[in-house]
Design an enzyme around this catalytic site. Sequence first.
Site, PDB file in Angstrom:
ATOM      1  N   ARG A 195      -6.898  85.755  30.807  1.00 51.69           N
ATOM      2  CA  ARG A 195      -5.830  84.756  30.703  1.00 51.69           C
ATOM      3  C   ARG A 195      -4.952  84.857  31.950  1.00 51.69           C
ATOM      4  O   ARG A 195      -4.732  85.950  32.491  1.00 51.69           O
ATOM      5  CB  ARG A 195      -4.960  84.995  29.463  1.00 51.69           C
ATOM      6  N   HIS A 246     -11.482  77.630  34.655  1.00 54.86           N
ATOM      7  CA  HIS A 246     -11.590  78.192  33.300  1.00 54.86           C
ATOM      8  C   HIS A 246     -12.964  77.856  32.694  1.00 54.86           C
ATOM      9  O   HIS A 246     -13.058  77.194  31.650  1.00 54.86           O
ATOM     10  CB  HIS A 246     -10.461  77.662  32.396  1.00 54.86           C
TER      11      HIS A 246
HETATM   12  P1  NAP Z   1     -12.268  91.597  22.033  1.00 54.08           P
HETATM   13  O1  NAP Z   1     -13.656  91.803  21.526  1.00 54.08           O
HETATM   14  O2  NAP Z   1     -11.160  91.504  21.061  1.00 54.08           O
HETATM   15  O3  NAP Z   1     -11.986  92.819  23.032  1.00 54.08           O
HETATM   16  C1  NAP Z   1     -10.731  93.118  23.530  1.00 54.08           C
HETATM   17  C2  NAP Z   1     -10.779  94.457  24.258  1.00 54.08           C
HETATM   18  O4  NAP Z   1      -9.498  94.668  24.873  1.00 54.08           O
HETATM   19  C3  NAP Z   1     -11.024  95.620  23.314  1.00 54.08           C
HETATM   20  O5  NAP Z   1     -11.865  96.576  23.936  1.00 54.08           O
HETATM   21  C4  NAP Z   1      -9.632  96.217  23.120  1.00 54.08           C
HETATM   22  O6  NAP Z   1      -9.610  97.605  22.850  1.00 54.08           O
HETATM   23  C5  NAP Z   1      -9.023  95.963  24.493  1.00 54.08           C
HETATM   24  N1  NAP Z   1      -7.554  95.966  24.414  1.00 54.08           N
HETATM   25  C6  NAP Z   1      -6.751  95.149  23.714  1.00 54.08           C
HETATM   26  N2  NAP Z   1      -5.444  95.495  23.875  1.00 54.08           N
HETATM   27  C7  NAP Z   1      -5.449  96.570  24.696  1.00 54.08           C
HETATM   28  C8  NAP Z   1      -4.438  97.396  25.222  1.00 54.08           C
HETATM   29  N3  NAP Z   1      -3.142  97.200  24.934  1.00 54.08           N
HETATM   30  N4  NAP Z   1      -4.802  98.415  26.020  1.00 54.08           N
HETATM   31  C9  NAP Z   1      -6.104  98.652  26.303  1.00 54.08           C
HETATM   32  N5  NAP Z   1      -7.125  97.895  25.835  1.00 54.08           N
HETATM   33  C10 NAP Z   1      -6.802  96.873  25.038  1.00 54.08           C
HETATM   34  O7  NAP Z   1     -12.175  90.318  22.953  1.00 54.08           O
HETATM   35  P2  NAP Z   1     -13.363  89.575  23.749  1.00 54.08           P
HETATM   36  O8  NAP Z   1     -14.159  88.735  22.851  1.00 54.08           O
HETATM   37  O9  NAP Z   1     -14.070  90.583  24.577  1.00 54.08           O
HETATM   38  O10 NAP Z   1     -12.503  88.593  24.690  1.00 54.08           O
HETATM   39  C11 NAP Z   1     -11.531  89.080  25.599  1.00 54.08           C
HETATM   40  C12 NAP Z   1     -10.693  87.938  26.141  1.00 54.08           C
HETATM   41  O11 NAP Z   1     -11.450  87.172  27.065  1.00 54.08           O
HETATM   42  C13 NAP Z   1     -10.242  86.905  25.127  1.00 54.08           C
HETATM   43  O12 NAP Z   1      -9.096  87.355  24.398  1.00 54.08           O
HETATM   44  C14 NAP Z   1      -9.936  85.701  25.990  1.00 54.08           C
HETATM   45  O13 NAP Z   1      -8.583  85.703  26.377  1.00 54.08           O
HETATM   46  C15 NAP Z   1     -10.820  85.897  27.211  1.00 54.08           C
HETATM   47  N6  NAP Z   1     -11.861  84.858  27.323  1.00 54.08           N
HETATM   48  C16 NAP Z   1     -11.899  84.084  28.436  1.00 54.08           C
HETATM   49  C17 NAP Z   1     -12.890  83.125  28.575  1.00 54.08           C
HETATM   50  C18 NAP Z   1     -12.985  82.273  29.812  1.00 54.08           C
HETATM   51  O14 NAP Z   1     -13.761  81.317  29.843  1.00 54.08           O
HETATM   52  N7  NAP Z   1     -12.278  82.594  30.864  1.00 54.08           N
HETATM   53  C19 NAP Z   1     -13.843  82.952  27.563  1.00 54.08           C
HETATM   54  C20 NAP Z   1     -13.773  83.752  26.442  1.00 54.08           C
HETATM   55  C21 NAP Z   1     -12.778  84.713  26.324  1.00 54.08           C
HETATM   56  P3  NAP Z   1     -10.211  98.183  21.474  1.00 54.08           P
HETATM   57  O15 NAP Z   1     -11.702  97.978  21.584  1.00 54.08           O
HETATM   58  O16 NAP Z   1      -9.843  99.601  21.487  1.00 54.08           O
HETATM   59  O17 NAP Z   1      -9.602  97.373  20.358  1.00 54.08           O
HETATM   60  C1  GLV Z   2     -11.774  80.799  26.270  1.00 52.50           C
HETATM   61  O1  GLV Z   2     -10.976  81.028  27.108  1.00 52.50           O
HETATM   62  C2  GLV Z   2     -11.825  81.475  25.009  1.00 52.50           C
HETATM   63  O2  GLV Z   2     -10.879  82.209  24.679  1.00 52.50           O
HETATM   64  O3  GLV Z   2     -12.839  81.325  24.309  1.00 52.50           O
END
Ligand code: NAP
Ligand code: GLV
Length: 306
Positions: free
Chosen positions: A221, A269
Site C-alpha cells: 500500500r 497498482h
Molecule cells: P497476509 O497473508 O495477511 O500476510 C501479512 C503478513 O504481514 C504476515 O506475515 C504478517 O505476520 C505480517 N505482518 C502484519 N503486521 C505486521 C507487523 N506489525 N510486523 C511484522 N509483520 C507484520 O497478507 P497477504 O495476502 O500476503 O497480502 C499482503 C498485502 O499485500 C495486502 O494486505 C495488500 O495490502 C497487498 N496487496 C497488494 C496487491 C497489489 O496489486 N499491489 C495485491 C494484493 C495484495 P504474521 O504472519 O506473523 O501474522
Molecule cells: C489489491 O491491492 C488487493 O488488496 O487485493
Amino acid sequence: MRITFCCTDTASEPWLNGLRAALPGAEVSLWEPGAAAADYAVVWAPPQQFFDEQLHLRAMFNIGAGVDALLKMRLPPGTQVIRLDDAGMSVQMAEYVCHTVIRHFREFEGYETDMVKGKWSFRKPRSRMDYPVGVLGLGVLGERVARAVAQFDFPVNGWSRTPKAVPGVQCFAGAEQFDAFLQASRVLVCLLPLTPETRDIMNHAHLSRLRPGGYVINVARGAHLVDEDLLALLDDGHLEGATLDVFRVEPLPKDHPFWNHPKITLTPHTSARTLRSESIAQIAGKIAAMQRGALVGGRVDPLRGY
Ligand code: NAP
Ligand code: GLV
C-alpha cells in the site's frame, strides 16, 4: 440464502452470473439502497449506506487481499470480514517481484537504453551475494515471493509479526529483530498489510539501515512508504532505485515527483490483480462451507487490522 454484491468500479454482471452458477440454490443480486437484508455480501469499497443497511450479514467477502479501506468504514457489529486468500494473486506477485529484482540486478534497463542508441557494450557481472532481498511480510503473498526469489539463488530475508520457518529464507520476527532484518537486506520488498503499526514503515530512519545501494519495491500500500524520505535517499545515493506499484493517492496525481524521477519505475497498482473465476470459486466454496458450519480461512481480525 441471499447474497448481495456491492463492488465499486467492477463490472457486476459477470460476477453475478459466476456466483449464480457456482451457488445454484442462492438468490444473488446487485445491492441497491433499500435492498432486502442478505446473508452474505461480496464487496469492494462499498458506500457507508451499504453497511448501515445490511445489518444481518453472516460474512462479508472482500474481493481483494487488503482490507485496510474496508476496516476504515463503520461495519455492522459482529460481521465477519473475509479477504481473498491468494485466489491466483501470489503467482502474479511472485512474477512481478522476481522480474523487478532480476531487471535491476542484471541491469536490463541499462542494456535496453544502450541498444536503442545502437550501443553494443557489456557491464561487469554482479554477485547476487551482494543483493540480499528482504521481504516485509511473510503471509500468503510474501512467503510465495520470498520462496520464488530464493529460487534464483539470491540471499533472502523475511520479516513477520510472529516467527516463521520458510526453507531458503532467513526469517526475522517482531520489532526486536527489525533492525537486524533491515541491515541484512539491500533490496526491500513490502508485502505487509496496511495497519496502524505498519503505516509509514518505509521511512528515512528505516530505509537508511538497508545496505548501501538499496532498492525499494512497494507492492503493498502507498501509505507504507514516506514519499519524501524515498526521494531524499535516492537523491543522496543511499538508494539506487525503486519500483512502485501502489501510492498514497491513486491514480498517482499528475504533478507527483515520482512520475519523472529517473531512478523510479512505476506501475498502476497491477502487480497482483483479482482474478474473477478463481475468486468466485473461492468465495462460493467458503459460503458452502460456512453453510455446513465449518470454519473458513482468510478471516480478518479487526483488532489486528488484517
Ligand atoms: P497476509 O497473508 O495477511 O500476510 C501479512 C503478513 O504481514 C504476515 O506475515 C504478517 O505476520 C505480517 N505482518 C502484519 N503486521 C505486521 C507487523 N506489525 N510486523 C511484522 N509483520 C507484520 O497478507 P497477504 O495476502 O500476503 O497480502 C499482503 C498485502 O499485500 C495486502 O494486505 C495488500 O495490502 C497487498 N496487496 C497488494 C496487491 C497489489 O496489486 N499491489 C495485491 C494484493 C495484495 P504474521 O504472519 O506473523 O501474522
Ligand atoms: C489489491 O491491492 C488487493 O488488496 O487485493
